[in-house]
Design a protein around this motif. Structure first.
Motif, short mmCIF file in Angstrom:
data_model
loop_
_atom_site.label_atom_id
_atom_site.label_comp_id
_atom_site.label_asym_id
_atom_site.label_seq_id
_atom_site.Cartn_x
_atom_site.Cartn_y
_atom_site.Cartn_z
N ASP A 73 -25.15 -3.57 -46.81
CA ASP A 73 -24.98 -3.66 -45.37
C ASP A 73 -26.32 -3.57 -44.64
O ASP A 73 -26.45 -4.01 -43.50
CB ASP A 73 -24.05 -2.54 -44.89
CG ASP A 73 -23.64 -2.72 -43.44
OD1 ASP A 73 -23.28 -3.85 -43.06
OD2 ASP A 73 -23.67 -1.73 -42.69
N ALA A 78 -22.25 -1.05 -51.34
CA ALA A 78 -21.86 -1.62 -50.05
C ALA A 78 -22.75 -1.10 -48.92
O ALA A 78 -23.14 -1.87 -48.03
CB ALA A 78 -20.40 -1.29 -49.76
N ARG A 94 -26.84 -12.83 -48.56
CA ARG A 94 -25.76 -13.58 -49.22
C ARG A 94 -25.95 -13.61 -50.73
O ARG A 94 -24.99 -13.45 -51.49
CB ARG A 94 -25.69 -15.00 -48.66
CG ARG A 94 -25.23 -15.08 -47.20
CD ARG A 94 -25.08 -16.52 -46.76
NE ARG A 94 -24.60 -16.61 -45.39
CZ ARG A 94 -24.38 -17.75 -44.74
NH1 ARG A 94 -24.62 -18.92 -45.36
NH2 ARG A 94 -23.96 -17.74 -43.50
N GLN A 107 -18.84 -3.37 -42.02
CA GLN A 107 -19.19 -4.37 -41.02
C GLN A 107 -18.22 -4.39 -39.84
O GLN A 107 -18.52 -4.98 -38.80
CB GLN A 107 -19.25 -5.75 -41.67
CG GLN A 107 -20.38 -5.88 -42.67
CD GLN A 107 -20.43 -7.25 -43.34
OE1 GLN A 107 -19.48 -8.01 -43.31
NE2 GLN A 107 -21.57 -7.55 -43.96
N SER A 108 -17.05 -3.77 -40.00
CA SER A 108 -16.09 -3.70 -38.90
C SER A 108 -16.35 -2.52 -37.97
O SER A 108 -15.71 -2.41 -36.91
CB SER A 108 -14.66 -3.61 -39.45
OG SER A 108 -14.46 -2.40 -40.14
N ARG A 114 -25.11 -10.14 -52.16
CA ARG A 114 -23.67 -9.86 -52.19
C ARG A 114 -22.96 -10.72 -53.24
O ARG A 114 -22.02 -10.25 -53.90
CB ARG A 114 -23.08 -10.12 -50.80
CG ARG A 114 -23.61 -9.15 -49.74
CD ARG A 114 -23.27 -9.62 -48.35
NE ARG A 114 -23.91 -8.79 -47.35
CZ ARG A 114 -23.94 -9.07 -46.05
NH1 ARG A 114 -23.36 -10.17 -45.59
NH2 ARG A 114 -24.54 -8.25 -45.21
N LEU A 157 -17.60 -3.14 -47.98
CA LEU A 157 -18.54 -3.89 -47.15
C LEU A 157 -17.85 -4.42 -45.90
O LEU A 157 -18.42 -4.36 -44.79
CB LEU A 157 -19.15 -5.04 -47.95
CG LEU A 157 -20.22 -5.86 -47.23
CD1 LEU A 157 -21.40 -4.98 -46.85
CD2 LEU A 157 -20.68 -7.02 -48.10
N SER A 158 -16.63 -4.90 -46.03
CA SER A 158 -15.88 -5.36 -44.87
C SER A 158 -15.61 -4.21 -43.91
O SER A 158 -15.68 -4.37 -42.68
CB SER A 158 -14.56 -6.00 -45.31
OG SER A 158 -14.79 -7.12 -46.14
N GLY A 159 -15.29 -3.04 -44.47
CA GLY A 159 -15.06 -1.88 -43.62
C GLY A 159 -16.30 -1.44 -42.88
O GLY A 159 -16.25 -1.08 -41.69
N THR A 205 -9.81 2.48 -45.45
CA THR A 205 -10.19 1.60 -46.55
C THR A 205 -10.26 2.37 -47.86
O THR A 205 -9.78 1.91 -48.91
CB THR A 205 -11.54 0.94 -46.26
OG1 THR A 205 -11.47 0.21 -45.04
CG2 THR A 205 -11.94 -0.01 -47.38
N ILE A 215 -16.22 -5.39 -52.02
CA ILE A 215 -15.80 -6.31 -50.96
C ILE A 215 -15.11 -5.56 -49.83
O ILE A 215 -15.41 -5.78 -48.64
CB ILE A 215 -14.88 -7.39 -51.55
CG1 ILE A 215 -15.64 -8.28 -52.54
CG2 ILE A 215 -14.27 -8.25 -50.43
CD1 ILE A 215 -14.75 -9.24 -53.31
N PHE A 216 -14.20 -4.68 -50.17
CA PHE A 216 -13.45 -3.94 -49.15
C PHE A 216 -14.35 -2.96 -48.39
O PHE A 216 -14.25 -2.84 -47.17
CB PHE A 216 -12.27 -3.20 -49.78
CG PHE A 216 -11.08 -4.08 -50.04
CD1 PHE A 216 -10.18 -4.36 -49.03
CD2 PHE A 216 -10.87 -4.62 -51.29
CE1 PHE A 216 -9.08 -5.17 -49.26
CE2 PHE A 216 -9.77 -5.43 -51.54
CZ PHE A 216 -8.87 -5.70 -50.52
#
Length: 293
Positions: free
Chosen positions: A96, A92, A103, A180-181, A106, A176-178, A212, A173-174
């Motif tokens: 990032d 992740a 895309r 990017q937030s 990922r 990477l979302s964390g 996360t 997934i989690f």
């Protein structure tokens, strides 16, 4: 803040009824049946049952086989959770930073999530095939005769590798979302204060990922304990023998193959208690050091 309102007090209850019915039928009722059966010695064909109290539980903890399975389950859970989380976090962090083809990169990392556990087990048997499996041939270069389902340690390693590979996409997934937030301003401030990338990660990024990571710790522990059943069953081909098995798979072997309904029910209750205790410990002890902001 405007609050949602209902014209009737029974409407919210009516809307919750489908979910409550599913929980009742597929969780509470089976859990109650398992608890009740654990105190009986039952005929596998349903001709009768004898109340034996805690004898099924005492028999479990007197069994060296069960204790060995419990020990392997602990080691298996720790290894799967650690490697699945650490590898996913590394991927992740790298994803990032990707600017071109992000895309595609990922997607290639996440597609494994769509693979069903039995299919993942079948793929494991292919890559670890004793005659022509690519990973078996790789280990052979170092003089390691890797034999799945024939050697206890080799089978355990294959199970861990397959389970980690299957779980990495969810964690990725989690994480990477964390990542990017995290606000861009925080990253820029950290870049000014510290030029070392590793120091910035451990002092700024990693603490912000704590919520996360804590959530994924629970998810991965539960996954290793329960959701690896289909994968393990496919690898062992329903013939555990002297191969390593987890506690949840032993429930299946003793209950459905050994027809020990009372004993397998007692094992199910022990698993439920362990998961409940683990969850309470994580939320009460670990969560105190995590700040959600």
């Amino acid at each position: 803040m405007k609050r949602a309102g209902f014209d009737s007090r029974w409407l919210p209850v009516f809307l919750l009824m489908p979910q409550l019915a599913i929980i009742l039928v597929f969780f509470y009722w089976p859990a109650w049946q398992a608890l009740q059966s654990s105190f009986y010695l039952e005929d596998p064909f349903g001709f009768g049952s004898t109340f034996v109290g805690f004898e099924n539980y005492l028999r479990l903890f007197r069994s060296s086989e069960y204790l060995r399975t419990a020990g392997f389950t602990v080691v298996f859970t720790v290894l799967v959770t650690f490697f699945a989380l650490s590898i996913a976090l590394l991927l992740a962090v790298k994803a990032d930073k990707v600017l071109h083809g992000a895309r595609t990169y990922r997607t290639l990392l996440m597609w494994v999530y769509a693979v069903a556990p039995p299919v993942a087990g079948f793929i494991t048997l292919i890559v670890f095939n004793q005659r022509w499996g690519p990973l078996t041939e790789f280990f052979a270069l170092f003089g390691w005769d890797f034999r799945v389902r024939l050697d206890y340690t080799d089978t355990a390693i294959a199970m861990v590798i397959a389970s980690v590979w299957k779980q990495i996409p969810v964690n990725f997934i989690f994480f990477l979302s964390g990542l990017q937030s995290i606000p861009r301003a925080v990253r820029e401030a950290a870049l000014i204060d510290n030029r070392s990338a590793s120091a910035r990660f451990w002092t700024v990024t990693f603490p912000l990922l704590a919520p996360t990571g804590f959530f994924l710790l629970i998810i991965n522990t539960t996954y290793a304990l329960f959701d690896t059943f289909g994968l393990i069953d496919t690898i062992l081909r329903n013939n555990p023998g002297d191969n390593p098995i987890t506690l949840v798979y032993k429930v299946y072997v003793d209950g459905f193959r050994g027809q020990d309904i009372g004993g397998s029910s007692a094992q199910s209750v022990v698993l439920m208690v362990l998961v409940l205790a683990l969850t309470i410990f994580q939320f009460r002890m670990v969560d105190r050091r995590i700040h959600y902001t």
